[in-house]
Scaffold this active site. Structure first.
Site, PDB file in Angstrom:
ATOM      1  N   HIS A  42       2.654   3.417  -8.970  1.00  0.00           N
ATOM      2  CA  HIS A  42       2.525   1.984  -9.281  1.00  0.00           C
ATOM      3  C   HIS A  42       3.775   1.490 -10.023  1.00  0.00           C
ATOM      4  O   HIS A  42       4.262   0.394  -9.783  1.00  0.00           O
ATOM      5  CB  HIS A  42       1.268   1.722 -10.110  1.00  0.00           C
ATOM      6  N   GLY A  94       0.046   5.381  -4.455  1.00  0.00           N
ATOM      7  CA  GLY A  94      -0.587   6.649  -4.850  1.00  0.00           C
ATOM      8  C   GLY A  94       0.004   7.808  -4.062  1.00  0.00           C
ATOM      9  O   GLY A  94       0.393   8.846  -4.637  1.00  0.00           O
ATOM     10  N   LEU A 111      12.197 -19.786  -5.290  1.00  0.00           N
ATOM     11  CA  LEU A 111      11.168 -18.972  -4.617  1.00  0.00           C
ATOM     12  C   LEU A 111       9.790 -19.175  -5.246  1.00  0.00           C
ATOM     13  O   LEU A 111       9.661 -19.175  -6.472  1.00  0.00           O
ATOM     14  CB  LEU A 111      11.556 -17.490  -4.725  1.00  0.00           C
ATOM     15  N   ASP A 134       0.843  -1.204   0.000  1.00  0.00           N
ATOM     16  CA  ASP A 134       0.000   0.000   0.000  1.00  0.00           C
ATOM     17  C   ASP A 134       0.876   1.251   0.000  1.00  0.00           C
ATOM     18  O   ASP A 134       1.984   1.240   0.545  1.00  0.00           O
ATOM     19  CB  ASP A 134      -0.902  -0.029   1.247  1.00  0.00           C
TER      20      ASP A 134
HETATM   21  C1  FPP Z   1      -1.876   0.129  -3.399  1.00  0.00           C
HETATM   22  O1  FPP Z   1      -1.432   1.473  -3.368  1.00  0.00           O
HETATM   23  C2  FPP Z   1      -1.322  -0.538  -4.554  1.00  0.00           C
HETATM   24  C3  FPP Z   1      -2.059  -1.148  -5.537  1.00  0.00           C
HETATM   25  C4  FPP Z   1      -3.524  -1.211  -5.528  1.00  0.00           C
HETATM   26  C5  FPP Z   1      -1.408  -1.735  -6.720  1.00  0.00           C
HETATM   27  C6  FPP Z   1      -0.192  -2.529  -6.420  1.00  0.00           C
HETATM   28  C7  FPP Z   1       0.480  -2.836  -7.684  1.00  0.00           C
HETATM   29  C8  FPP Z   1       1.814  -2.831  -7.877  1.00  0.00           C
HETATM   30  C9  FPP Z   1       2.829  -2.561  -6.828  1.00  0.00           C
HETATM   31  C10 FPP Z   1       2.367  -3.144  -9.205  1.00  0.00           C
HETATM   32  C11 FPP Z   1       2.151  -4.583  -9.494  1.00  0.00           C
HETATM   33  C12 FPP Z   1       3.152  -5.038 -10.407  1.00  0.00           C
HETATM   34  C13 FPP Z   1       3.814  -6.185 -10.287  1.00  0.00           C
HETATM   35  C14 FPP Z   1       4.875  -6.423 -11.252  1.00  0.00           C
HETATM   36  C15 FPP Z   1       3.503  -7.209  -9.275  1.00  0.00           C
HETATM   37  P1  FPP Z   1      -2.504   2.640  -3.464  1.00  0.00           P
HETATM   38  O2  FPP Z   1      -2.649   3.035  -4.880  1.00  0.00           O
HETATM   39  O3  FPP Z   1      -3.776   2.235  -2.795  1.00  0.00           O
HETATM   40  O4  FPP Z   1      -1.783   3.748  -2.635  1.00  0.00           O
HETATM   41  P2  FPP Z   1      -2.464   4.901  -1.771  1.00  0.00           P
HETATM   42  O5  FPP Z   1      -3.083   4.228  -0.576  1.00  0.00           O
HETATM   43  O6  FPP Z   1      -1.295   5.766  -1.406  1.00  0.00           O
HETATM   44  O7  FPP Z   1      -3.464   5.601  -2.640  1.00  0.00           O
END
Ligand code: FPP
Length: 234
Positions: free
Chosen positions: A31, A17, A125, A14
């Site tokens: 992301h 964003g 892994l 998390d």
């Molecule tokens: C949460 O942060 C993150 C996600 C919903 C997406 C996670 C995806 C990735 C890290 C990329 C995936 C790629 C691979 C290669 C596995 P948020 O957007 O909710 O953050 P915020 O709480 O700050 O808004």
């Protein structure tokens, strides 16, 4: 419960964003940087004794985000993992996707199948990527599968054990997570691995996911080893 030679770490990634907004960048930049953090953690995990890594990339609730962001996250996953494939194979990483893949766009689900197929023989892994995953959906699916077997006469209610229930889960065959980490300064489990995390040690970090490094994982593994796990005993 995993044996001492196995260590399963599960992560709710998390804060992508916020990482981007803090830098005046569009959320998708967070992301993208988050995907780079995944790459670095996968490379470092075996050296830290981690044998399975399960990461929450896209939840069943994430469809509520703007369509552009949804499509960016899914395509980012496919493009990055496809690009990393030769490296993952050389590191012996077996990739498995957990979640409801029937609802994924056709090109994403085809790529997911291809990625799994190309790494299926890898014996290093275990990288499990939760994509369109929800813990309650996983438990419901297991319950429905067993109910259908009962209705068909191939099982009876008294046959249901924890091990048998495990075998209906998307994460079947994996030891349960020893460690569940959530980054992004939130203390919630957000519908992640609800059945599997029964005895996991929980770590809630103020770090935003793109800032999570192998050193952060090393710190968590060390703290975990100093915790006294009793699994309900005294
Ligand atoms: C949460 O942060 C993150 C996600 C919903 C997406 C996670 C995806 C990735 C890290 C990329 C995936 C790629 C691979 C290669 C596995 P948020 O957007 O909710 O953050 P915020 O709480 O700050 O808004």
């Amino acid at each position: 419960m995993s044996t001492s030679s196995q260590l399963h770490v599960a992560i709710v990634m998390d804060g992508n964003g916020r990482w981007a907004v803090e830098r005046g960048l569009p959320r998708i930049a967070g992301h993208r940087q988050g995907a780079q953090a995944v790459h670095d953690i996968v490379a470092a995990a075996p050296g830290l004794g981690v044998t399975a890594l399960t990461i929450f990339a896209f939840s069943t609730e994430n469809w509520k985000r703007p369509p552009d962001e949804v499509s960016y996250i899914l395509q980012l996953f496919v493009s990055m993992v496809t690009k990393w494939l030769p490296e993952l194979i050389s590191q012996h990483v077996r990739v498995r996707i957990i979640g409801d893949r029937a609802a994924l766009p056709g090109d994403v689900s085809a790529s997911v199948e291809a990625i799994e197929k190309r790494t299926a023989f890898c014996d290093g892994l275990h990288l499990n990527v939760a994509l369109n995953y929800g813990g309650r959906a996983e438990i419901l699916l297991a319950a429905k599968t067993f109910a259908a077997e009962c209705a068909a006469g191939t099982a009876a209610p008294e046959d249901l054990t924890e091990d048998r229930f495990d075998s209906y889960l998307w994460l079947r065959g994996e030891v349960p997570p020893d460690i569940v980490v959530r980054t992004g300064a939130e203390s919630r489990v957000s519908n992640f691995l609800l059945w599997e995390m029964a005895y996991a040690e929980l770590f809630f970090l103020d770090v935003l996911w793109p800032d999570f490094t192998p050193a952060t994982l090393d710190m968590i593994v060390h703290k975990f080893k100093s915790r006294n796990r009793r699994f309900g005993g005294s």
